[in-house]
Design an enzyme around this catalytic site. Structure first.
Site, mmCIF file in Angstrom:
data_model
loop_
_atom_site.group_PDB
_atom_site.id
_atom_site.type_symbol
_atom_site.label_atom_id
_atom_site.label_comp_id
_atom_site.label_asym_id
_atom_site.label_seq_id
_atom_site.Cartn_x
_atom_site.Cartn_y
_atom_site.Cartn_z
ATOM 1 N N HIS B 37 0.826 -1.213 0.000
ATOM 2 C CA HIS B 37 0.000 0.000 0.000
ATOM 3 C C HIS B 37 0.856 1.256 0.000
ATOM 4 C CE1 HIS B 37 -3.579 -2.381 0.636
ATOM 5 N NE2 HIS B 37 -4.288 -1.290 0.482
ATOM 6 N N LYS B 102 -9.938 -7.057 8.264
ATOM 7 C CA LYS B 102 -10.614 -7.255 9.544
ATOM 8 C C LYS B 102 -10.572 -5.957 10.333
ATOM 9 C CE LYS B 102 -6.624 -9.158 12.087
ATOM 10 N NZ LYS B 102 -6.296 -8.458 13.333
HETATM 11 S S1 SF4 Z 1 -5.665 -14.263 15.134
HETATM 12 FE FE1 SF4 Z 1 -4.059 -13.161 16.235
HETATM 13 S S2 SF4 Z 1 -2.200 -13.510 15.102
HETATM 14 FE FE2 SF4 Z 1 -3.930 -13.998 13.772
HETATM 15 S S3 SF4 Z 1 -4.383 -12.121 12.633
HETATM 16 FE FE3 SF4 Z 1 -5.653 -12.120 14.454
HETATM 17 S S4 SF4 Z 1 -4.458 -10.951 15.969
HETATM 18 FE FE4 SF4 Z 1 -3.060 -11.564 14.337
#
Ligand code: SF4
Lengths: 283, 179
Positions: B37, B102
């Site tokens: 990015h 996310k």
């Molecule tokens: S589960 Fe934990 S290690 Fe995996 S992306 Fe999410 S915060 Fe990062």
């Protein structure tokens, strides 16, 4: 005095296995907490997310692949028995070599860069690992190992509270830190809290707290009660699994404490995701 | 029930996606995270040509783990989207239609999504082994030197996601806007 020799190779092999295993096989403490959460979750999206996470853990274990692509930075708390001598190598190198081999041979992601500010060149083997060693009586080596993803690490915080802040101040700082983290650290999270010591000691305690199984309690009932209260408070926030809403924002809160100075009350909050990978070995 | 959608996304299909919908995505998408990015953004600022054409594309914020022999890709779950927020409006102005990541987005990103008619999907953070099963093919498109952070093209089948923020700016959960 009786001296025990341990081959450097044994240490390397032990560390390698710890890191491969923790990345493929989620701990029983986390798995049963996820299953409980799945049962009691009232949001239908939240329930579906939790089922997905349980299924993800099953697939990772079946295929022996990493639970999460962020296989983290390696952190170890090691108790080194003062009667141990290392043969055919040095202790530090043997531990680092174990991490290197696990990440290369285990198809784990290499996420470490050599300098934090300028070129940020990947070291290509996930070293250096961060190692905290204490010398203890005896002739054993005990390794408590974790790997820390940074989605959740970035949401962590330390604050130098002063004694007048009291338990209310402690509670507020912990809850505020979790609230600010919100949906980012892959909820349901595990919250590691370190209280007392100095600035860095509090942070180390918080890290160590994230490595304690979540089905255990602080042995001091006052702190154990605080763990329960905080967990209930966090789960009222409503972020829910994957941050998409629901009753399960955290799976557990672990607190570790240490004596501190008359003028201080440092508190550190280390946030860990549901991929709370930790494992222990004794040599 | 999850809605099946295919890529590339038409403007009509984007309008039909509502915050909270579960989807299964089939087609081809770009990947890119922090370092890619930053590079794309710097090129846009200098008015230079990009190594990939963003128009009509979907970008997945991911840095996969290495693939085991016999696997198309290693575990490949989403990374936190807010770290891309600074660069996102410029990419949406260049025709990017959807993002998969996310966590929360900034008000500026959401504003730019509404303006450009874009959608933001959440993949389930940490469900990397499961998600990787829907990724059938991986090609490197640009910035190979960035390793896991390079821009890849993923061919996916029934990739599971949830509409986190739709093209009207509606949120699947209140915490998805960064305060
Ligand atoms: S589960 Fe934990 S290690 Fe995996 S992306 Fe999410 S915060 Fe990062």
């Amino acid at each position: 005095m009786e001296i025990r020799s341990i081959n450097a190779q044994t240490i390397t092999q032990t560390v390698k296995k710890l890191y491969m295993d923790m990345n493929y096989f989620i701990g029983d403490d986390i798995l049963s907490a996820l299953k409980n959460a799945q049962q009691n979750e009232s949001s239908s999206t939240g329930k579906a997310v939790l089922s997905t996470l349980i299924e993800n853990n099953r697939i990772a274990a079946r295929d022996e692949v990493a639970i999460c692509q962020d296989t983290g930075m390696a952190v170890m708390f090691i108790e080194y028995g003062e009667k141990v001598v290392i043969e055919n190598g040095s202790f530090e190198d043997a531990v680092q070599e174990g991490v290197r081999q696990a990440y290369i041979d285990g198809y784990l992601r290499k996420s470490v860069v050599d300098d934090p500010v300028f070129e940020r060149i990947n070291t290509k083997d996930n070293t250096p690992a961060i190692i905290y060693t204490t010398i203890v009586p005896g002739s054993k080596i005990k390794i408590l190992a974790g790997c820390k993803g940074f989605g959740s690490e970035n949401m962590s915080a330390v604050k130098m509270l002063t004694p007048s802040a009291g338990i209310e101040g402690v509670r507020k700082f912990i809850l505020d830190t979790v609230r600010t983290a919100g949906p980012n650290p892959c909820p349901p999270i595990v919250v590691g809290v370190g209280i007392g010591g100095t600035f860095e000691k509090a942070a180390m305690l918080a890290k160590k707290a994230t490595l304690r199984p979540i089905d255990t309690k602080n042995p001091d009932s006052r702190y154990a009660q605080l763990e329960d209260e905080l967990l209930a408070g966090i789960n009222k926030m409503g972020f829910g699994p994957a941050g998409l809403g629901g009753d399960n924002t955290a799976l557990g809160v672990n607190i570790e404490y240490f004596p501190t100075h008359i003028a201080g009350m440092p508190v550190a909050v280390n946030i860990c995701c549901h991929a709370a990978r930790h494992k222990e070995a004794e040599i | 029930m999850a809605k099946k959608i295919t890529l590339p996304l038409t403007d009509e299909a984007i309008k039909d996606l509502k915050a909270g919908d579960s989807v299964l995505i089939t087609g081809s998408m770009l990947t890119g995270r922090d370092a890619a990015h930053k590079r794309l953004f710097e090129l846009i600022e200098k008015g230079e040509k990009l190594p990939v054409d963003l128009s009509g594309e979907v970008i997945y914020y991911v840095g996969p783990a290495p693939a085991k022999p016999g696997h198309a890709v290693g575990p490949a779950g989403p990374t936190s989207s807010y770290r891309m927020d600074k660069y996102t409006p410029a990419l949406l102005d260049r025709g990017l239609k959807a993002m998969i990541g996310k966590g929360a987005r900034s008000p500026e990103v959401i504003e730019s999504m509404i303006k450009n008619g874009c959608v933001y999907f959440a993949a389930i953070g940490g469900a990397a082994a499961l998600i990787s099963q829907s990724i059938k093919k991986v090609e490197t498109l640009a910035y190979e030197d960035l390793g896991t952070e390079a821009i890849y093209r993923f061919t996916v089948e029934d990739f599971p996601a949830i509409v986190a923020i739709d093209s009207m700016g509606n949120l699947a959960a209140p915490s998805l806007i960064k305060k």
